[in-house]
Design a protein around this motif. Structure first.
Motif, PDB file in Angstrom:
ATOM      1  N   SER A 161      21.526  -7.120  41.931  1.00  0.00           N
ATOM      2  CA  SER A 161      21.363  -6.871  40.502  1.00  0.00           C
ATOM      3  C   SER A 161      19.931  -6.408  40.280  1.00  0.00           C
ATOM      4  O   SER A 161      19.030  -6.762  41.059  1.00  0.00           O
ATOM      5  CB  SER A 161      21.651  -8.151  39.703  1.00  0.00           C
ATOM      6  OG  SER A 161      21.602  -7.904  38.319  1.00  0.00           O
ATOM      7  N   ILE A 162      19.721  -5.610  39.236  1.00  0.00           N
ATOM      8  CA  ILE A 162      18.379  -5.101  38.945  1.00  0.00           C
ATOM      9  C   ILE A 162      18.032  -5.377  37.491  1.00  0.00           C
ATOM     10  O   ILE A 162      18.872  -5.223  36.595  1.00  0.00           O
ATOM     11  CB  ILE A 162      18.275  -3.587  39.231  1.00  0.00           C
ATOM     12  CG1 ILE A 162      18.410  -3.306  40.732  1.00  0.00           C
ATOM     13  CG2 ILE A 162      16.953  -3.011  38.722  1.00  0.00           C
ATOM     14  CD1 ILE A 162      18.384  -1.828  41.095  1.00  0.00           C
ATOM     15  N   ALA A 163      16.783  -5.777  37.252  1.00  0.00           N
ATOM     16  CA  ALA A 163      16.235  -5.940  35.901  1.00  0.00           C
ATOM     17  C   ALA A 163      15.173  -4.862  35.697  1.00  0.00           C
ATOM     18  O   ALA A 163      14.387  -4.580  36.605  1.00  0.00           O
ATOM     19  CB  ALA A 163      15.630  -7.323  35.729  1.00  0.00           C
ATOM     20  N   LEU A 190      26.340  -1.209  40.879  1.00  0.00           N
ATOM     21  CA  LEU A 190      25.330  -2.268  40.866  1.00  0.00           C
ATOM     22  C   LEU A 190      25.024  -2.681  39.428  1.00  0.00           C
ATOM     23  O   LEU A 190      24.640  -1.839  38.606  1.00  0.00           O
ATOM     24  CB  LEU A 190      24.049  -1.777  41.547  1.00  0.00           C
ATOM     25  CG  LEU A 190      22.987  -2.855  41.804  1.00  0.00           C
ATOM     26  CD1 LEU A 190      23.452  -3.796  42.910  1.00  0.00           C
ATOM     27  CD2 LEU A 190      21.657  -2.212  42.195  1.00  0.00           C
ATOM     28  N   PRO A 191      25.174  -3.957  39.096  1.00  0.00           N
ATOM     29  CA  PRO A 191      24.848  -4.390  37.737  1.00  0.00           C
ATOM     30  C   PRO A 191      23.341  -4.342  37.493  1.00  0.00           C
ATOM     31  O   PRO A 191      22.539  -4.578  38.407  1.00  0.00           O
ATOM     32  CB  PRO A 191      25.373  -5.828  37.688  1.00  0.00           C
ATOM     33  CG  PRO A 191      25.446  -6.278  39.100  1.00  0.00           C
ATOM     34  CD  PRO A 191      25.705  -5.056  39.935  1.00  0.00           C
ATOM     35  N   PHE A 192      22.963  -4.011  36.274  1.00  0.00           N
ATOM     36  CA  PHE A 192      21.541  -3.996  35.925  1.00  0.00           C
ATOM     37  C   PHE A 192      21.383  -4.340  34.451  1.00  0.00           C
ATOM     38  O   PHE A 192      22.325  -4.257  33.663  1.00  0.00           O
ATOM     39  CB  PHE A 192      20.900  -2.635  36.236  1.00  0.00           C
ATOM     40  CG  PHE A 192      21.449  -1.492  35.428  1.00  0.00           C
ATOM     41  CD1 PHE A 192      20.897  -1.151  34.194  1.00  0.00           C
ATOM     42  CD2 PHE A 192      22.506  -0.728  35.908  1.00  0.00           C
ATOM     43  CE1 PHE A 192      21.397  -0.095  33.454  1.00  0.00           C
ATOM     44  CE2 PHE A 192      23.017   0.337  35.180  1.00  0.00           C
ATOM     45  CZ  PHE A 192      22.459   0.655  33.934  1.00  0.00           C
ATOM     46  N   THR A 193      20.155  -4.728  34.088  1.00  0.00           N
ATOM     47  CA  THR A 193      19.814  -5.064  32.705  1.00  0.00           C
ATOM     48  C   THR A 193      18.569  -4.301  32.304  1.00  0.00           C
ATOM     49  O   THR A 193      17.559  -4.319  33.017  1.00  0.00           O
ATOM     50  CB  THR A 193      19.531  -6.569  32.546  1.00  0.00           C
ATOM     51  OG1 THR A 193      20.640  -7.320  33.022  1.00  0.00           O
ATOM     52  CG2 THR A 193      19.270  -6.916  31.093  1.00  0.00           C
ATOM     53  N   LEU A 194      18.618  -3.644  31.163  1.00  0.00           N
ATOM     54  CA  LEU A 194      17.429  -3.056  30.549  1.00  0.00           C
ATOM     55  C   LEU A 194      16.907  -4.041  29.511  1.00  0.00           C
ATOM     56  O   LEU A 194      17.684  -4.589  28.728  1.00  0.00           O
ATOM     57  CB  LEU A 194      17.765  -1.724  29.876  1.00  0.00           C
ATOM     58  CG  LEU A 194      18.470  -0.665  30.728  1.00  0.00           C
ATOM     59  CD1 LEU A 194      18.705   0.595  29.890  1.00  0.00           C
ATOM     60  CD2 LEU A 194      17.659  -0.342  31.972  1.00  0.00           C
ATOM     61  N   SER A 195      15.598  -4.248  29.490  1.00  0.00           N
ATOM     62  CA  SER A 195      15.060  -5.228  28.534  1.00  0.00           C
ATOM     63  C   SER A 195      15.385  -4.838  27.102  1.00  0.00           C
ATOM     64  O   SER A 195      15.614  -5.694  26.247  1.00  0.00           O
ATOM     65  CB  SER A 195      13.554  -5.395  28.727  1.00  0.00           C
ATOM     66  OG  SER A 195      12.807  -4.355  28.126  1.00  0.00           O
ATOM     67  N   SER A 209      10.993 -12.148  31.625  1.00  0.00           N
ATOM     68  CA  SER A 209      11.733 -13.329  32.063  1.00  0.00           C
ATOM     69  C   SER A 209      13.174 -13.276  31.570  1.00  0.00           C
ATOM     70  O   SER A 209      14.126 -13.537  32.330  1.00  0.00           O
ATOM     71  CB  SER A 209      11.051 -14.597  31.542  1.00  0.00           C
ATOM     72  OG  SER A 209      11.829 -15.744  31.812  1.00  0.00           O
ATOM     73  N   THR A 210      13.362 -12.907  30.314  1.00  0.00           N
ATOM     74  CA  THR A 210      14.705 -12.832  29.733  1.00  0.00           C
ATOM     75  C   THR A 210      15.552 -11.801  30.468  1.00  0.00           C
ATOM     76  O   THR A 210      16.726 -12.047  30.804  1.00  0.00           O
ATOM     77  CB  THR A 210      14.615 -12.452  28.245  1.00  0.00           C
ATOM     78  OG1 THR A 210      13.756 -13.382  27.577  1.00  0.00           O
ATOM     79  CG2 THR A 210      15.985 -12.452  27.590  1.00  0.00           C
ATOM     80  N   THR A 211      14.968 -10.644  30.737  1.00  0.00           N
ATOM     81  CA  THR A 211      15.696  -9.566  31.414  1.00  0.00           C
ATOM     82  C   THR A 211      16.076  -9.973  32.833  1.00  0.00           C
ATOM     83  O   THR A 211      17.204  -9.735  33.282  1.00  0.00           O
ATOM     84  CB  THR A 211      14.826  -8.299  31.445  1.00  0.00           C
ATOM     85  OG1 THR A 211      14.345  -8.019  30.126  1.00  0.00           O
ATOM     86  CG2 THR A 211      15.604  -7.110  31.954  1.00  0.00           C
ATOM     87  N   VAL A 212      15.141 -10.596  33.528  1.00  0.00           N
ATOM     88  CA  VAL A 212      15.406 -11.047  34.900  1.00  0.00           C
ATOM     89  C   VAL A 212      16.506 -12.107  34.923  1.00  0.00           C
ATOM     90  O   VAL A 212      17.427 -12.048  35.753  1.00  0.00           O
ATOM     91  CB  VAL A 212      14.114 -11.585  35.539  1.00  0.00           C
ATOM     92  CG1 VAL A 212      14.416 -12.428  36.774  1.00  0.00           C
ATOM     93  CG2 VAL A 212      13.186 -10.436  35.909  1.00  0.00           C
ATOM     94  N   SER A 215      19.888 -10.554  34.453  1.00  0.00           N
ATOM     95  CA  SER A 215      20.357  -9.891  35.670  1.00  0.00           C
ATOM     96  C   SER A 215      20.743 -10.898  36.744  1.00  0.00           C
ATOM     97  O   SER A 215      21.696 -10.691  37.494  1.00  0.00           O
ATOM     98  CB  SER A 215      19.270  -8.951  36.210  1.00  0.00           C
ATOM     99  OG  SER A 215      19.206  -7.779  35.436  1.00  0.00           O
ATOM    100  N   PHE A 216      20.023 -11.992  36.811  1.00  0.00           N
ATOM    101  CA  PHE A 216      20.294 -13.032  37.804  1.00  0.00           C
ATOM    102  C   PHE A 216      21.696 -13.623  37.625  1.00  0.00           C
ATOM    103  O   PHE A 216      22.395 -13.911  38.607  1.00  0.00           O
ATOM    104  CB  PHE A 216      19.243 -14.135  37.679  1.00  0.00           C
ATOM    105  CG  PHE A 216      19.366 -15.247  38.688  1.00  0.00           C
ATOM    106  CD1 PHE A 216      18.925 -15.092  39.986  1.00  0.00           C
ATOM    107  CD2 PHE A 216      19.931 -16.464  38.327  1.00  0.00           C
ATOM    108  CE1 PHE A 216      19.040 -16.119  40.911  1.00  0.00           C
ATOM    109  CE2 PHE A 216      20.045 -17.501  39.241  1.00  0.00           C
ATOM    110  CZ  PHE A 216      19.598 -17.328  40.538  1.00  0.00           C
ATOM    111  N   VAL A 217      22.132 -13.780  36.380  1.00  0.00           N
ATOM    112  CA  VAL A 217      23.439 -14.404  36.140  1.00  0.00           C
ATOM    113  C   VAL A 217      24.549 -13.380  35.898  1.00  0.00           C
ATOM    114  O   VAL A 217      25.715 -13.765  35.760  1.00  0.00           O
ATOM    115  CB  VAL A 217      23.382 -15.387  34.948  1.00  0.00           C
ATOM    116  CG1 VAL A 217      22.406 -16.506  35.221  1.00  0.00           C
ATOM    117  CG2 VAL A 217      23.032 -14.675  33.650  1.00  0.00           C
ATOM    118  N   LEU A 218      24.222 -12.085  35.851  1.00  0.00           N
ATOM    119  CA  LEU A 218      25.239 -11.071  35.561  1.00  0.00           C
ATOM    120  C   LEU A 218      26.465 -11.178  36.476  1.00  0.00           C
ATOM    121  O   LEU A 218      27.602 -11.295  35.978  1.00  0.00           O
ATOM    122  CB  LEU A 218      24.628  -9.668  35.681  1.00  0.00           C
ATOM    123  CG  LEU A 218      24.146  -8.990  34.401  1.00  0.00           C
ATOM    124  CD1 LEU A 218      23.480  -7.659  34.738  1.00  0.00           C
ATOM    125  CD2 LEU A 218      25.296  -8.763  33.432  1.00  0.00           C
TER     126      LEU A 218
END
Length: 1264
Positions: A161-163, A190-195, A209-212, A215-218
């Motif tokens: 996963s990527i943040a 690949l799952p990812f999160t944009l802040s 921290s929120t973005t990470v 992504s960690f729990v996605l």
């Protein structure tokens, strides 16, 4: 209750032990069920509970129209670290933001403090070339080549996963969106999160921290929701479109939406009870209610006003007094939680000789002693059983038999220690746990400016109704309301939810002459964005509505008041009304308002998708019910102040309606019991709610009885309340001050001091202020003996003998009177960013006497009997460069003192001054006894150390300092005889600052098991001849006193550490590395003054590496200023904030020293003046037992046409636009022989870039 529809509505609340389900059938009848949770596959437990509940429906085969689910999957994945291998992409120069954190040390006197481990290790944090400024302007376009390189690097590392979080993406998200497009192209699955998709607020660490974490729990959350979806759809025949999940913001969303932003589920279950309380409040016409939930492990509370729960975005997991925690910057219902549930363990602390409750929980297994599941320790449930408040034959409706004799055996040792009966000991446990709950409720009421006497308490959870009556008596709430089925209320409340989405966007704008067109466009765009989400979730347009808010503040403040924004087109009149509302709310919340300009900060829109909610309906057949029919019997029940009282017991559902029943009474039902005190009445209303309130016919005089028989426990309760007062003072200062050095850095301290000048308690904040409030109060007593009056406030900053440090640290003191007697003092001390003097920011490195350093307040009255000294205020205003900030900070201090006065007076009224006085004396006695016990365990001996201070800022030096430390079982003596006289430059320090520094090391070494108070210092003796560098007198300059003060602490540290390597590590970077940058802001045209400490590396110890990037020993619970706030407020751009790879062998050892930090400021103003004092520029931190010394601290000026200049001090140095200065701090000292370092640890250091391969080869003889 009613919720009639075509099909059923179902909710499930998954807990660690049980899964609760609520179902409303076609006919509107509510059915609830409990089933054991199934951790291996939670969907199986949900299915079992749903089937169980549906079997009780009149039409069990009816289809399900709506399903909402509350789960702990996200919080469990985070706390258990069972998430995806995550990578982070961020702006060049800022990959270490996640590891640097805000660099605070909440555990002030723990020199072995450990920061939270980042969820993404350094090797998986990569940077891209791009830069945005605080206005959203592109300073450097995104370099796509750097993005593809970063993505390839993470893919090669096997991330799951990527943040993505870039600086200032909250105002300009385009660069992040482009990175998202490239990730989708290069790694489609690949799952990812944009802040920008999870948070649009400033503060880069909190947003990263929120973005990470998202992504960690996605993948985990996706898998969980997928399995739940499959079971519910395929086996329970629930349509996919009907599946919803509870969110932290108090609404629900579809499973599909939740899979993208699972971090919004972090408080999925607990907030449901708050939403249910809001529905009840609206139904019964209560505008202010307090939700009160007591479960098996914790107690929770939240405030609801005008039907709307309070939302925050400053939520943290794993945060407590000793740990930083991890911030989550998403809208979350503001819930305060403590360990005070039914399973909370009570024990007699033999080291402190006091009762303690709630530090540990027995859990579901082995559980309370009475469960007979193997538990032997006494819990709150055991105590309630012993005093008759729980029925052993009707626990969980009679489904579970509990054993009162096992409870008695568990509590008997506490009774023996306290010298009371088992019943009195049990009642004492309840009283102490209730005191903690009362203080918890005050956090969301009185600390928010809300009087609980004007609130209704709505209780739920299995233990809520058991304890709510005591809360209402103590807080004098209007009434208590107990809904039906309180033990499964969260599941029931989920059926009251609407679909909800929130968006909050930061955008600072002055309210004066605001661009109305821009403001209207902003809100319209936010509404359209949320509307599109609801339409995708199949909400019809006619069922969509919006709420608008704005976070407002006074210009210069940081923390805001959330003000409702009117709907429709925003006009100038609407802005005027908003301002008036803000002033009123600020006054209500913080006790004062200002005349200065206001600002809009965060724009908040809530979108509601209305669904067919569960409705409470009137009880049917109520006219046939009788009190005789509800009567179950009578038993003896213990109540504080009354002893054991015969108490009638009734069955809830059989109670008649609208009948006042006088206490004492217990009302039992399947999931809980409601306790009614002898001075209260209760009645059941048409909805089946229980209304409990004070019985006007009773005159309560129970307190003296309680004090007479339970003095040990009452002292503990009072001491708990006193601690809460100091904490409330601290929070109030943080929320109302005007300068970043106070509200962001937290460079201040608060406390209560007794009438003789002894510290009762001091809140967190600056460790270097420890005890200086005491010295300041003693100077007030010496000057104003017999002349102090109610309403007086004294101001002082005397750095020599008045408890001061340097002139910028201003102390305010308020005497507190009760019944015309001086009983104690409230005091606080804060670093004003301006008090005048020769340089902006009021401290410098080249002053030669005190008169060059600013205004000197010689212990004088700022307020006389509540009337401000206007002449003094005028004097301050015309002698400081930023009068609004200085006066605003002063008002925050005054308000904090008023809060303390009010709370302490209430305490005296509740318990009488005689009892409170005895509790205070008992606290100080405990402090001394426990400290002496701890001191007796410290290795006695004679110790010595010496060190050198670089220079005094004027070119003089170095200066040798030394200390002799003698420890005996009775005394801890620090002798600084032999130190030099005062020096010409401003590094001199007064005796009170030296004492504060030594106290920090003393507390770290002795470590008594009690919160610090004056009694703790009884064994400490500090010897220092008058008028030395460490004990200067007027008119010696003291502007940068902290350099020498911290050396005083470090000398004691250095002397003791070799013999105490598990308590004290090797030397750290030591210096505050204070920095001032001032100039004219390029966008506002106003003077700015940035005052900021730097952070650095801490030393290694006998069992671990040193910590990277922490504040120094003198700072403590203080924070660095976020880059995004720094760039908005001040005429600078931060080019990098990063860990420093040590030069050569600095900090090497079997355990290595922690890394220092570089913070580089580029000037954006036309020009700026830079002042800095970086101690240990020449003499680095010391290593220990063969470990290498650490690295030096320095400033590096990089100016046009000049070679880079490396220095340790600068005074008002002129730096032009585009030029920069690097603030560099050193690594900590190493511990042990470097050749003994673990090979795997070396490999990880190389991988993470903490050292280079060449360094590993040269220093550690490492071969890959």
């Amino acid at each position: 209750m009613s919720g009639a529809a075509v099909g059923c509505r179902v909710s499930s609340d998954v807990g660690g032990t049980f899964t609760d389900v609520a179902v409303v059938g076609r006919d509107g009848r509510l059915v609830v069920s409990k089933s054991p949770s199934t951790p291996s596959d939670f969907s199986q437990g949900v299915m079992a509970a749903v089937d169980l509940a549906r079997s009780d429906l009149r039409d069990p085969e009816a289809p399900t129209d709506f399903f909402v689910h509350g789960a702990t999957v996200v919080i469990n994945a985070l706390t258990e670290r069972k998430g995806a291998k995550t990578g982070l992409i961020t702006t060049k120069g800022f990959r270490d933001v996640l590891e640097i954190t805000r660099a605070n040390r909440p555990d002030l006197f723990n020199m072995m403090f450990e920061k939270p481990i980042p969820f993404v290790p350094r090797r998986l944090r990569v940077e891209v070339e791009e830069r945005i400024d605080y206005k959203g302007r592109v300073v450097k376009p995104l370099q796509e080549a750097s993005v593809t390189s970063a993505i390839n690097k993470l893919l090669s590392e096997g991330v799951e996963s990527i943040a993505v979080c870039l600086l200032h993406s909250y105002v300009y998200p385009d660069h992040e969106k482009k990175i998202g497009e490239l990730i989708s192209k290069m790694a489609p699955n690949l799952p990812f999160t944009l802040s920008c998709a999870v948070s649009r607020e400033w503060r880069e660490y909190e947003r990263t921290s929120t973005t990470v974490l998202n992504s960690f729990v996605l993948p985990v959350a996706g898998k969980y929701l997928g399995a739940m979806e499959e079971t519910l759809h395929n086996k329970c025949r629930i349509p996919l479109g009907a599946l919803h999940v509870m969110q932290s913001n108090g609404g629900c969303t579809t499973f599909t939406s939740a899979k993208h932003t699972p971090i919004s589920m972090v408080e999925s279950g607990p907030v449901a009870g708050v939403i249910g309380s809001a529905f009840i409040a609206s139904l019964v016409g209560e505008s202010s209610v307090i939700s009160f939930d007591v479960g098996g492990t914790t107690a929770k509370t939240s405030l609801v006003q005008d039907g709307i729960p309070n939302l925050i975005t400053e939520y943290k997991i794993e945060r407590d007094r000793e740990h930083q925690g991890y911030p989550i910057q998403v809208p979350t219902v503001d819930i305060v939680e403590i360990g005070s549930g039914g399973g909370s363990i009570a024990f007699w602390d033999t080291t402190t000789n006091v009762l303690r409750v709630g530090e540990q929980s027995a859990g579901a297994v082995p559980g309370p002693a009475c469960y007979n599941f193997g538990g032997t320790q006494p819990t709150i449930t055991d105590a309630n059983l012993i005093i008759g408040r729980l029925n052993p034959d009707y626990f969980v409706g009679g489904q579970m038999r509990i054993d009162v004799e096992r409870s008695r055996r568990a509590i008997e040792p506490i009774a023996q220690h306290a010298g009371v009966s088992i019943e009195e000991a049990a009642l004492g446990i309840i009283q102490l746990s209730d005191a903690k709950k009362v203080n918890m409720i005050k956090l969301i009421s009185v600390q928010r400016g809300i009087d609980p006497r004007n609130c209704c308490l709505i209780c739920h959870g299995g233990g809520g109704p058991v304890h709510a009556a005591a809360m209402a008596r103590e807080l004098r709430c209007k009434k208590v309301i107990v809904p039906p089925n309180p033990g499964v209320f969260s599941a029931v409340a989920m059926l009251m939810l609407d679909i909800r989405h929130d968006t909050i966007v930061t955008g600072i704008r002055p309210t004066r002459n605001v661009d109305l067109s821009e403001l209207n466009d902003r809100y319209i765009a936010m509404q359209k964005e949320l509307e599109s989400l609801l339409l995708l979730e199949n909400v019809s347009p006619e069922n969509i509505s919006f709420l608008r808010f704005c976070d407002m503040r006074y210009k210069g403040q940081e923390h805001c008041v959330k003000v409702p924004f009117p709907s429709g087109t925003i006009t100038a009149e609407a802005i005027h009304q908003m301002n008036e509302k803000f002033h009123t709310m600020h006054l209500e919340k913080y006790t004062f308002k200002l005349s200065q300009d206001t600002e809009f900060v965060n724009y908040h829109v809530t979108a509601i998708g209305k669904v067919s909610n569960l409705k409470f309906t009137e009880v049917t057949g109520g006219t046939t019910l009788t009190i005789e029919g509800a009567f179950k019997g009578e038993r003896g029940v213990w109540f504080e102040g009354y002893g054991c009282v015969p108490t009638k017991v009734y069955q809830r559902e059989k109670l008649p309606l609208a009948l006042d029943i006088h206490g004492p009474v217990i009302i039992e039902e399947h999931t809980s019991s409601t306790i009614v005190y002898p001075d209260q009445i209760v009645r059941r209303d048409n909805y089946g709610f229980l209304h409990l309130q004070a019985d006007a016919s009773c005159v309560t005089s129970s307190l003296p009885k309680a004090v007479e028989s339970m003095d040990k426990f009452i002292f503990e309760i009072i001491q708990e309340s006193i601690t809460a007062i100091s904490d409330e003072m601290f929070l109030h200062m943080k929320l109302t001050s005007m300068s970043t050095i106070i509200y962001e850095v937290l460079d201040f301290a608060t406390g209560l001091i007794d009438a003789n000048g002894n510290m009762i308690t001091q809140g967190n904040g600056v460790a270097g202020f420890l005890g200086t409030l005491t010295f300041a109060v003693r100077s007030v007593l010496a000057k104003f003996a017999g002349k102090l009056l109610p309403g007086d406030v004294i101001i002082s900053n005397n750095p020599y003998d008045g408890g001061g440090t340097h002139l910028s640290d201003v102390t305010l003191i308020k005497p507190i009177f009760f019944e015309n007697k001086l009983v104690c003092f409230a005091a606080n001390k804060a670093h004003w960013s301006e008090v005048g003097g020769m340089c902006p920011g009021s401290w410098t490195t080249n002053s030669t006497d005190i008169w060059q350093e600013g205004l000197h307040f010689p212990c004088i009255k700022l307020y006389n009997q509540g009337i401000p000294n206007e002449s003094l205020l005028d004097l301050i205003k015309v002698n400081v460069r930023t009068p609004e900030a200085s006066i605003g900070d002063m008002m925050a201090q005054v308000s904090s003192l008023s809060i303390a006065e009010s709370r302490f007076t209430e305490l005296c009224q509740r318990y009488t001054w005689a009892v409170v006085d005895q509790a205070v004396k008992s606290l100080l006695t405990q402090g001394e006894l426990l400290t002496r016990e701890a001191l007796a365990k410290v290795t006695p001996g004679d110790y010595y150390s010496e060190d050198w201070i670089d220079d005094d800022g004027l070119g003089n030096g170095p200066f040798k300092l030394c200390v002799k430390v003698k420890i005996t079982p009775e005394k801890f003596i620090c002798d600084f005889t032999g130190c030099p006289p005062p020096v010409p430059g401003p590094i001199n320090t007064g005796m009170s600052a030296l004492a504060a520094a030594v106290r920090c090391l003393y507390m770290a070494t002795v470590k008594p098991k009690i919160r610090v108070n004056e009694g703790c210092f009884a064994p400490l003796e500090i010897i220092c001849p008058k008028n030395t560098l460490l004990s200067a007198s007027a008119p010696a300059p003291v502007s940068t006193y902290w350099e020498t003060m911290d050396f005083g602490a470090d000398l004691v540290w250095k002397a003791l550490a070799p013999s105490m390597p598990t308590k004290l590590p090797a030397g750290h970077f030591l210096s505050v590395c204070g920095t001032i940058i001032s100039g004219i802001h390029p966008d506002t045209g106003e003077l700015f003054i940035l005052v900021e400490p730097q952070i650095g590396g801490w030393g290694a110890a006998a069992n671990r590496d040193g910590q990277n990037a922490l504040v120094c020993i003198g700072d403590g619970e203080t924070y660095i200023i976020p880059v995004e706030i720094c760039e908005m407020r001040y005429g600078v751009m931060v080019a990098q904030l990063a860990l420093v790879t040590p030069d050569g062998g600095c900090g090497s050892g079997q355990f290595r020293g922690g890394n220092g930090v570089v913070r580089e400021y580029t000037i954006t103003a036309k020009e700026a003046n830079v002042t800095g004092t970086f101690g240990r520029f020449k003499y680095p931190p010391w290593g220990m037992h063969g470990g290498s010394q650490g690295g030096i601290n320095c400033m590096i000026f990089k100016q046009t046409g000049k070679p880079a200049e490396v220095t340790g001090k600068a005074a008002n140095r002129r730096v032009l636009q585009g030029e920069s200065v690097e603030m560099v701090t050193g690594c900590g000292g190493g511990y042990g022989d470097p050749l003994r370092r673990d090979r795997q640890a070396i490999a990880e250091d190389i991988s993470n870039g903490y050292i280079t391969l060449q360094q590993a080869t040269d220093i550690y003889h490492y071969t890959p």
